[in-house]
Design an enzyme around this catalytic site. Structure first.
Site, mmCIF file in Angstrom:
data_model
loop_
_atom_site.group_PDB
_atom_site.id
_atom_site.type_symbol
_atom_site.label_atom_id
_atom_site.label_comp_id
_atom_site.label_asym_id
_atom_site.label_seq_id
_atom_site.Cartn_x
_atom_site.Cartn_y
_atom_site.Cartn_z
ATOM 1 N N LYS A 87 0.830 -1.211 0.000
ATOM 2 C CA LYS A 87 0.000 0.000 0.000
ATOM 3 C C LYS A 87 0.866 1.263 0.000
ATOM 4 C CE LYS A 87 -4.086 -2.078 2.158
ATOM 5 N NZ LYS A 87 -4.887 -2.007 0.923
ATOM 6 N N SER A 195 15.577 -15.543 -14.829
ATOM 7 C CA SER A 195 16.916 -15.060 -14.517
ATOM 8 C C SER A 195 17.865 -15.630 -15.555
ATOM 9 C CB SER A 195 17.336 -15.540 -13.123
ATOM 10 O OG SER A 195 18.718 -15.335 -12.912
ATOM 11 N N TYR A 210 17.782 -22.551 -6.698
ATOM 12 C CA TYR A 210 17.347 -21.314 -7.354
ATOM 13 C C TYR A 210 17.519 -21.420 -8.863
ATOM 14 C CZ TYR A 210 17.250 -16.453 -8.918
ATOM 15 O OH TYR A 210 16.953 -15.292 -9.591
ATOM 16 N N LYS A 214 14.443 -21.261 -11.753
ATOM 17 C CA LYS A 214 14.326 -20.304 -12.846
ATOM 18 C C LYS A 214 14.318 -21.006 -14.208
ATOM 19 C CE LYS A 214 13.804 -16.691 -10.387
ATOM 20 N NZ LYS A 214 12.485 -16.015 -10.375
ATOM 21 N N THR A 245 19.966 -4.100 -7.061
ATOM 22 C CA THR A 245 18.861 -3.790 -6.154
ATOM 23 C C THR A 245 19.453 -3.445 -4.793
ATOM 24 O OG1 THR A 245 18.639 -6.095 -5.478
ATOM 25 C CG2 THR A 245 17.330 -5.378 -7.380
#
Length: 306
Positions: A87, A195, A210, A214, A245
């Site tokens: 939000k 990825s 991981y 992907k 990031t």
């Protein structure tokens, strides 16, 4: 002057001009102006489209939302496990949509929705809220995902299960519910965020589950693309390389040697910025890619080509 010296001199002049032009573009973009925005191919516009992004409160998911808003989207749903953060991000994007624009706040509808993508029931409930609010959904980005680094021999099973529940099952639940809403209304665009790890093995960090998740997402997208192609639903994949990031920056500050390895192995010699993905995500979500389905778009600075 030799031809080699002349060529090098010309290259330096060109490179300097390019840097100055880029600097001027960034300056112009940051200055409030009443001039009309530059013209672009209309098919890239996200105006009048209802978009939805999972994992949207932070990181790449939030960057995708920002790209949609900058491309004219005023109807947007942010799914995230943290409802308050979703939000909060929705409020920030609403304000951003009105900056340097003739768009009024009352014309913008951006909502934050709590959603645990690993739960099919939660995904269905969240999509129902979107349909109740907007009546339809045109583009969906399955961006929610996690990564962890454990040696395969030491990886706890509960962590593996959690990773697959989010990265693989969550992507499937999101795409299936999106298709259920899109097909009766003529179709739409679904983008899976995979990825470059779907294609290569990352080093020096160990992350076998991981990478496998992907790769699964990439092949899942191709399979769904074939299944839904004649129903008007396009399914494509965006595969980022190493992106700066906030989480990645924190990790690399603690491990500068890893940063050096990643940059050295990337032909462009740097880690990507999240905004480097903006053009790709808008292309895949918009009508500009209307004849593209079952494809992977890699944005990795050339990492996978060597």
């Amino acid at each position: 002057m030799s031809s080699l010296v002349r060529a090098n001199s010309a290259y330096r002049v060109h490179a300097t001009s390019a840097r100055l032009a880029a600097r001027q573009w960034r300056y112009n973009s940051s200055v409030t102006t009443t001039r009309r925005p530059p013209r672009t191919l209309p098919a890239f516009s996200m105006e009048n489209k209802v978009s939805l992004v999972t994992g949207a409160a932070r990181g790449l998911g939030k960057e995708f939302c920002r790209a949609f808003v900058q491309s004219g989207c005023t109807s947007l749903a942010l799914f995230d496990l943290d409802e308050s953060e979703a939000k909060k991000a929705a409020k920030e994007l609403t304000e951003m949509a009105c900056v340097n624009s003739d768009v009024k706040k009352e014309d913008v509808k951006i909502i934050g929705v709590k959603c645990d993508v690993s739960s099919e029931t939660a995904v269905q409930k969240a999509f129902a809220e979107v349909i109740e609010t907007f009546g339809r959904v045109d583009s969906v980005v399955a961006s929610a995902g996690i990564v962890e680094n454990y040696l395969a021999l030491d990886y706890p099973f509960d962590r593996i299960k959690r990773l697959y529940d989010i990265n693989v099952h969550g992507a499937f639940f999101t795409a299936r519910e999106a298709a259920r809403k899109m097909i009766p209304l003529g179709g739409g665009s679904i983008i899976f965020i995979a990825s470059m790890s779907a294609n290569i093995i990352n080093i020096p960090q160990p992350q076998t589950p991981y990478n496998a998740s992907k790769a699964a997402v990439k092949h899942m997208a191709a399979s769904l693309a074939v299944e839904w192609a004649k129903k008007g639903v396009r399914v494509n994949v965006l595969s980022p390389g190493y992106m700066a990031t906030n989480i990645t920056k924190t990790i690399l500050r603690q491990d500068p040697e890893r940063k050096k390895i990643w940059e050295t192995m990337t032909p462009m010699g740097r880690i990507g910025e999240p905004e480097d993905l903006a053009g790709a995500i808008v292309y895949l979500a918009s009508d500009a890619s209307r004849f593209m389905t079952g494809s992977e778009m890699r944005v990795d600075g050339g990492y996978c080509i060597i």
